[in-house]
Motif scaffolding. Structure first.
Motif, PDB file in Angstrom:
ATOM      1  N   LEU A   5       4.443  -4.890   4.953  1.00 17.34           N
ATOM      2  CA  LEU A   5       3.660  -4.227   3.908  1.00 17.34           C
ATOM      3  C   LEU A   5       2.355  -4.969   3.794  1.00 17.34           C
ATOM      4  O   LEU A   5       2.330  -6.197   3.800  1.00 17.34           O
ATOM      5  N   SER A   6       1.255  -4.218   3.749  1.00 15.10           N
ATOM      6  CA  SER A   6       0.018  -4.918   3.435  1.00 15.10           C
ATOM      7  C   SER A   6      -0.822  -4.074   2.501  1.00 15.10           C
ATOM      8  O   SER A   6      -0.875  -2.852   2.592  1.00 15.10           O
ATOM      9  N   LEU A   7      -1.439  -4.773   1.549  1.00 10.11           N
ATOM     10  CA  LEU A   7      -2.314  -4.146   0.573  1.00 10.11           C
ATOM     11  C   LEU A   7      -3.723  -4.616   0.858  1.00 10.11           C
ATOM     12  O   LEU A   7      -3.939  -5.803   1.116  1.00 10.11           O
ATOM     13  N   GLN A   8      -4.673  -3.674   0.828  1.00  7.83           N
ATOM     14  CA  GLN A   8      -6.054  -4.049   1.097  1.00  7.83           C
ATOM     15  C   GLN A   8      -6.940  -3.593  -0.045  1.00  7.83           C
ATOM     16  O   GLN A   8      -7.094  -2.410  -0.292  1.00  7.83           O
ATOM     17  N   GLY A   9      -7.469  -4.560  -0.762  1.00  8.17           N
ATOM     18  CA  GLY A   9      -8.428  -4.283  -1.834  1.00  8.17           C
ATOM     19  C   GLY A   9      -7.920  -3.341  -2.901  1.00  8.17           C
ATOM     20  O   GLY A   9      -8.659  -2.485  -3.380  1.00  8.17           O
ATOM     21  N   VAL A  10      -6.666  -3.506  -3.280  1.00  7.91           N
ATOM     22  CA  VAL A  10      -6.080  -2.578  -4.238  1.00  7.91           C
ATOM     23  C   VAL A  10      -6.517  -2.915  -5.668  1.00  7.91           C
ATOM     24  O   VAL A  10      -6.473  -4.069  -6.082  1.00  7.91           O
ATOM     25  N   SER A  11      -6.985  -1.874  -6.389  1.00 12.02           N
ATOM     26  CA  SER A  11      -7.434  -2.065  -7.767  1.00 12.02           C
ATOM     27  C   SER A  11      -6.786  -1.028  -8.665  1.00 12.02           C
ATOM     28  O   SER A  11      -6.486   0.086  -8.249  1.00 12.02           O
ATOM     29  N   LYS A  12      -6.564  -1.432  -9.894  1.00 17.08           N
ATOM     30  CA  LYS A  12      -6.031  -0.496 -10.893  1.00 17.08           C
ATOM     31  C   LYS A  12      -6.563  -0.921 -12.253  1.00 17.08           C
ATOM     32  O   LYS A  12      -6.488  -2.085 -12.617  1.00 17.08           O
ATOM     33  N   ALA A  16     -10.398  -0.196 -20.334  1.00 21.37           N
ATOM     34  CA  ALA A  16     -11.382  -1.226 -20.031  1.00 21.37           C
ATOM     35  C   ALA A  16     -10.747  -2.412 -19.310  1.00 21.37           C
ATOM     36  O   ALA A  16     -11.438  -3.308 -18.850  1.00 21.37           O
ATOM     37  N   VAL A  17      -9.411  -2.415 -19.224  1.00 19.99           N
ATOM     38  CA  VAL A  17      -8.726  -3.577 -18.669  1.00 19.99           C
ATOM     39  C   VAL A  17      -8.534  -3.398 -17.158  1.00 19.99           C
ATOM     40  O   VAL A  17      -7.954  -2.418 -16.721  1.00 19.99           O
ATOM     41  N   LYS A  18      -9.041  -4.373 -16.390  1.00 19.32           N
ATOM     42  CA  LYS A  18      -8.793  -4.364 -14.954  1.00 19.32           C
ATOM     43  C   LYS A  18      -7.486  -5.092 -14.713  1.00 19.32           C
ATOM     44  O   LYS A  18      -7.441  -6.319 -14.713  1.00 19.32           O
ATOM     45  N   ALA A  19      -6.408  -4.346 -14.549  1.00 21.38           N
ATOM     46  CA  ALA A  19      -5.103  -4.983 -14.387  1.00 21.38           C
ATOM     47  C   ALA A  19      -4.997  -5.621 -12.999  1.00 21.38           C
ATOM     48  O   ALA A  19      -4.424  -6.689 -12.837  1.00 21.38           O
ATOM     49  N   ASN A  20      -5.554  -4.936 -12.012  1.00 20.87           N
ATOM     50  CA  ASN A  20      -5.594  -5.473 -10.644  1.00 20.87           C
ATOM     51  C   ASN A  20      -6.978  -5.199 -10.102  1.00 20.87           C
ATOM     52  O   ASN A  20      -7.476  -4.084 -10.221  1.00 20.87           O
ATOM     53  N   SER A  21      -7.622  -6.205  -9.520  1.00 24.73           N
ATOM     54  CA  SER A  21      -8.872  -5.873  -8.854  1.00 24.73           C
ATOM     55  C   SER A  21      -8.945  -6.533  -7.487  1.00 24.73           C
ATOM     56  O   SER A  21      -8.798  -7.749  -7.347  1.00 24.73           O
ATOM     57  N   GLY A  22      -9.110  -5.696  -6.492  1.00 27.45           N
ATOM     58  CA  GLY A  22      -9.283  -6.129  -5.113  1.00 27.45           C
ATOM     59  C   GLY A  22      -8.166  -7.017  -4.586  1.00 27.45           C
ATOM     60  O   GLY A  22      -8.422  -8.061  -3.994  1.00 27.45           O
ATOM     61  N   ILE A  23      -6.937  -6.582  -4.799  1.00 35.39           N
ATOM     62  CA  ILE A  23      -5.801  -7.408  -4.362  1.00 35.39           C
ATOM     63  C   ILE A  23      -5.523  -7.185  -2.865  1.00 35.39           C
ATOM     64  O   ILE A  23      -5.392  -6.046  -2.423  1.00 35.39           O
ATOM     65  N   GLY A  59      -8.549   1.074  -2.853  1.00 35.82           N
ATOM     66  CA  GLY A  59      -7.800   0.261  -1.909  1.00 35.82           C
ATOM     67  C   GLY A  59      -6.709   1.053  -1.212  1.00 35.82           C
ATOM     68  O   GLY A  59      -6.469   2.212  -1.547  1.00 35.82           O
ATOM     69  N   SER A  60      -6.073   0.418  -0.246  1.00 40.60           N
ATOM     70  CA  SER A  60      -5.049   1.154   0.492  1.00 40.60           C
ATOM     71  C   SER A  60      -3.792   0.314   0.663  1.00 40.60           C
ATOM     72  O   SER A  60      -3.818  -0.913   0.633  1.00 40.60           O
ATOM     73  N   ILE A  61      -2.689   1.036   0.815  1.00 44.83           N
ATOM     74  CA  ILE A  61      -1.388   0.408   1.014  1.00 44.83           C
ATOM     75  C   ILE A  61      -0.913   0.794   2.414  1.00 44.83           C
ATOM     76  O   ILE A  61      -0.922   1.970   2.770  1.00 44.83           O
ATOM     77  N   LEU A  62      -0.560  -0.202   3.204  1.00 50.19           N
ATOM     78  CA  LEU A  62      -0.094   0.070   4.571  1.00 50.19           C
ATOM     79  C   LEU A  62       1.356  -0.351   4.715  1.00 50.19           C
ATOM     80  O   LEU A  62       1.738  -1.456   4.288  1.00 50.19           O
ATOM     81  N   TRP A  63       2.158   0.503   5.275  1.00 52.60           N
ATOM     82  CA  TRP A  63       3.580   0.221   5.545  1.00 52.60           C
ATOM     83  C   TRP A  63       3.746   0.187   7.046  1.00 52.60           C
ATOM     84  O   TRP A  63       3.480   1.180   7.707  1.00 52.60           O
ATOM     85  N   LYS A  64       4.104  -0.952   7.576  1.00 48.99           N
ATOM     86  CA  LYS A  64       4.224  -1.158   9.026  1.00 48.99           C
ATOM     87  C   LYS A  64       2.951  -0.711   9.737  1.00 48.99           C
ATOM     88  O   LYS A  64       3.000  -0.041  10.779  1.00 48.99           O
ATOM     89  N   GLY A  65       1.814  -1.017   9.124  1.00 44.99           N
ATOM     90  CA  GLY A  65       0.541  -0.713   9.751  1.00 44.99           C
ATOM     91  C   GLY A  65       0.016   0.687   9.511  1.00 44.99           C
ATOM     92  O   GLY A  65      -1.118   0.989   9.859  1.00 44.99           O
ATOM     93  N   GLN A  66       0.834   1.568   8.908  1.00 47.36           N
ATOM     94  CA  GLN A  66       0.399   2.945   8.662  1.00 47.36           C
ATOM     95  C   GLN A  66      -0.001   3.105   7.193  1.00 47.36           C
ATOM     96  O   GLN A  66       0.758   2.697   6.315  1.00 47.36           O
ATOM     97  N   PRO A  67      -1.163   3.698   6.914  1.00 47.09           N
ATOM     98  CA  PRO A  67      -1.515   3.931   5.513  1.00 47.09           C
ATOM     99  C   PRO A  67      -0.552   4.940   4.879  1.00 47.09           C
ATOM    100  O   PRO A  67      -0.192   5.932   5.510  1.00 47.09           O
TER     101      PRO A  67
END
Lengths: 496, 357
Positions: A5-12, A16-23, A59-67
């Motif tokens: 699993l890989s996460l690239q620049g995931v934000s939520k 006004a609250v940035k719970a996740n930014s660029g993870i 941002g994007s979430i990749l599972w075994k290299g596939q978005p």
């Protein structure tokens, strides 16, 4: 090797609250990966994104290299992601196998057989025919894990799995997780407990304020280093512990019995304790062993006439919460929103809720000036981060609201204070501050009863401890003369 | 595809104030469609319904006359609604209040004491309180739902009224009509605006509005009611008595409705008749909610509702609308308002299901 699993620049963001930014996060197959962070650092949000409960803004979430797009937990499960939540989602009135059959396809007889097989293989023994309400917390957690495993996931997420477990069960859970890892499963382990992470995990991603502040191998770092990464500064110094002369008895429970009307609630049996002025007594134990019931009986939210409960020398069984407060009692409840504070009301009105006796009401009229001043004083003294007294309670973060409620009750200078989970969800700095203030109150002669799940906290501030297990209270233990192991054995009902 | 409603952290203040206005416009649009479908001229209907009440001093004074009971009852009910105590039976409390107030003039039809009128108002208010108090007793003693009890007590009150008017209290010289004797002058409310039927009950209603405002905004007891309504567990935590909140809510609602009933018989009716019960007690529920349960907002919504009442009477004559048209319009208004509130308090999102690859 492709990452599982890989996460690239995931934000939520929520408002006004940035719970996740660029993870960015990379989980390798067969690894135990820790997500470390304080309450409010964004761990839960991140897990919700991975498990498809929420969708990322960027941002994007990749599972075994596939978005992939995860629109729901069902999507995540289909890919091979399983999750065990901090709060279990089991039906108490159904048996283990019935609960599992709700999610896992198959005949119940087959499922029962597979449950036993998995139990034997991974140390997750549980009787498939047992009713869930009869199970201990540790057993329920095993049911949740088994339910995930039956779907044969490749990634298992565990959200604060040890927070509900007594010390002995933690070791057993870790054995299970290592056995799963040996079979090639990857595990995401969310926690804020440094020692556990050092013991169990191969890699750790550290979050603070919604951002990644470090990627480390926990075994190579000291707990102090990890804490610094986690809270952004060095750990606060320990509290000064000065023994204190004891005064009069402020709270006395003698043989308190309570039969709970709720068939799945906890009944209390023969609970006795004495609390003197100038001491802090702690009630340890895993939540759900009668803490809520005990707190409600002491606070007067549940009234049982009789003299099993005495406060400041008076039998108070038939007095409601307002009467008990008039005797000099104050209370910080476990739930803040909806009980300790009214969500839709301003902080000023929430100060009025229990501090009305502090000169905020005159002849039945609310005095807005003093109300505002009192609220502003709480906000300043307890470092409550808020725009001001007019802010609605619901708009505050859990930790800030806790500081506010704690401040409101402590500023009343009560003779007797009951604090339930006083630092739950509060960051380490503020937690230390609250503990120091509790100790200061005790030194000034207040009697304080603290109900907490955090053994570390209880050992830090309490003069004496009791352990609550299945509605039964252990004898009094002198904190200085007892050990975590001894308290732990009371926590699982094994006795001394 | 599915829809999800999530509660907003904070409802917009502007939207809250706009909601009744938008609801009003939507109700107009919907009724235009409805009237057209009925084959009536929508222009004429709206003209009678919404404009005519303002076009003559007589019509306008009738609006003010209607406004008094609606305003009074709605203020009383709103207090309870904010404390989550739902008194749906103001109609019954109004009837009982009217009956109790009528006792004096019925027994002393020639009475001319200056104390007659004040005594009638006190008896009406007291009887309304007592009637609502039955529901409070049942709720606090037996945990009987006050919505059902107050509603059923209204049906009983209507039968008590029927019994009295068809039996013991029937005017012996009244050609067998189900109504009491005409009240003496000493039993009638003074006229407030000369040349109209508007009496001092409008003044009473406005005073009640001020008192309601003070109670909910500045009194600690009002604050306790609000907490009980918003977060019952916080009220228990603080030690605010639920029993007290139930009694206070129902008694104040009953007091207002009973006083309104007394003012009707001592005002425009001048005697006890069946038409004392025209549904003010139910319309006041709509008034209370349209006014946002806010004492100031209720003054406005009571006025608007009275306009619709008078306009509806006009429309029956000039636009040939059925009597039910007014009720439909009121109902539409409440529906649109409640729907509007839902959108203000919740965020609506359409979720499109995507299957993961």
């Amino acid at each position: 090797m492709t990452a599982l699993l890989s996460l690239q620049g995931v934000s939520k963001r929520y408002g006004a609250v940035k719970a996740n930014s660029g993870i960015d996060l990379v989980v390798d197959p067969g690894s135990i990966h820790a997500i470390l962070g304080e309450n409010g650092a964004g761990k839960s949000t991140l897990m919700k994104l991975i498990y498809g409960v929420e969708s990322p803004d960027a941002g994007s979430i990749l599972w075994k290299g596939q978005p992939v797009t995860l629109a729901s937990p069902a999507d995540a499960r289909r890919l091979g992601i399983g999750m065990v939540f901090q709060h279990f989602s089991l039906f108490e009135t159904l048996s283990v196998v019935q609960n599992i059959a709700l999610i896992v396809p198959g005949r119940q007889a087959d499922l029962a057989r597979r449950i036993r097989a998995l139990g034997a293989e991974f140390g997750l023994e549980v009787d498939p025919e047992a009713m869930v309400h009869a199970l201990s917390v540790g057993e329920r957690q095993r049911v949740e894990i088994i339910r995930c495993l039956l779907l044969e996931p490749e990634l298992l997420i565990l959200d604060e799995p040890t927070s509900v477990l007594p010390p002995q069960s933690v070791a057993r859970l870790f054995d299970t997780l290592r056995a799963l890892q040996a079979r090639g499963m990857a595990i995401l382990f969310i926690s804020h407990k440094l020692e556990e992470i050092k013991e169990l995990c191969d890699t750790a991603t550290i979050l603070r304020g919604g951002q990644v502040t470090g990627r480390v191998t926990p075994r190579d770092h000291s707990a102090k280093d990890l804490a610094t990464l986690m809270i952004g500064r060095a750990m606060p110094p320990p509290l000064p512990a000065t023994p204190q002369a004891q005064g009069e008895v402020r709270l006395e429970l003698s043989g308190l019995d309570y039969i709970n009307d709720d068939p799945f609630g906890v009944s209390l049996r023969d609970v006795s304790l004495r609390l003197h002025s100038g001491e802090i007594v702690g009630i340890a134990g895993i939540s759900g062993n009668g803490q809520q019931e005990l707190a409600a009986l002491i606070s007067g939210e549940v009234m049982r006439p009789g003299d099993a409960i005495r406060m400041m020398g008076r039998a108070v069984g038939g007095l409601d919460a307002a009467h008990r407060r008039r005797l000099g009692f104050a209370f910080v409840p476990e739930e803040r929103l909806g009980r300790g504070a009214v969500p839709d009301m301003s902080l000023a009105d929430n100060a009025l809720l229990t501090a009305h006796s502090a000169g905020l009401v005159q002849r039945g009229f609310i005095r807005r000036g003093p109300e505002r001043a009192y609220t502003a004083a709480i906000i300043a003294a307890y470092d409550v981060r808020t725009p001001g007294p007019e802010a609605e309670a619901a708009a505050l973060s859990g930790g800030n609201l806790q500081k506010f409620i704690m401040g409101r009750e402590m500023m009343l200078a009560p003779k007797l204070l009951l604090a339930s989970q006083p630092t739950w969800g509060v960051d380490i700095g503020a937690a230390t501050d609250i503990r120091q203030r509790l100790v200061a109150m005790r030194n000034e002669g207040a009697a304080i009863l603290v109900i907490s799940e955090e053994l570390e906290e209880l050992f830090q501030i309490c003069d004496r401890l009791h352990v609550l297990h299945k509605g039964h209270l252990s004898p009094s233990l002198q904190t200085a003369a007892t050990s975590v192991e001894q308290v732990g054995s009371y926590m699982i009902g094994a006795g001394a | 595809m599915s829809i999800s409603f999530t509660r907003r952290a904070k409802a917009s203040r502007v939207a809250m104030l706009l909601a009744p206005v938008v609801a009003f416009c939507c109700a107009i649009v919907a009724s235009v469609i409805l009237f057209t479908a009925l084959g009536k001229s929508p222009g004429q209907a709206l003209y009678s319904l919404l404009l005519e009440p303002f076009l003559s001093w007589y019509n306008f004074s009738e609006v003010l006359l209607k406004m008094a009971p609606l305003l009074l009852i709605a203020q009383g009910l709103a207090i309870g609604f904010r404390a989550n105590v739902f008194n749906i039976g103001a109609e019954g409390q109004l009837i009982i209040g009217a009956i109790a107030a009528s006792a004096l003039p019925v027994w002393y039809p020639m009475g001319d004491s200056a104390w007659m009128l004040p005594a009638m108002l006190v008896m009406g208010a007291g009887a309304g309180m007592a009637w609502a108090g039955i529901a409070a007793l049942f709720r606090t003693r037996f945990n009987a739902n006050e919505i059902l009890v107050t509603l059923m007590l209204s049906l009983i009150a209507a039968q008590v009224l029927n019994y009295l008017l068809l039996g013991p209290w029937k005017d012996p010289n009244g050609f067998n009509f189900p109504q009491s004797v005409m009240f003496p002058d000493a039993a009638l409310l003074p006229i407030l605006l000369p040349g109209t039927r508007v009496n001092v009950s409008l003044l009473l209603a406005l005073i009640a509005s001020v008192l309601a405002y003070v109670l909910m905004r500045h009194r600690f007891s009002g604050f306790q009611l609000l907490v009980g309504g918003l977060a019952p567990r916080a009220a228990r935590y603080a030690g605010f008595s639920e029993t007290r909140a139930i009694w206070m809510s129902l008694l104040l609602g009953g007091l207002a409705a009973g006083l309104a009933g007394a003012s009707e018989v001592a005002g425009p009716l001048g005697q006890l008749q069946r038409s004392v019960s025209t549904g003010y007690g139910y319309s006041a529920i709509i008034v209370a909610y349209l006014g946002g349960l806010n004492p100031l907002g209720i003054v406005i919504s009571a006025f608007v509702m009275s306009v619709i009442y008078i306009g509806g009477d006009n429309a029956m004559v000039s636009a040939d609308l059925p009597v039910a048209a007014v009720w439909v319009f009121q109902g539409l208004l409440l529906c649109f308002y409640l729907a509007g509130l839902t959108f203000i308090r919740h965020k609506v999102t359409w979720i499109r299901r995507k299957v993961a690859p």
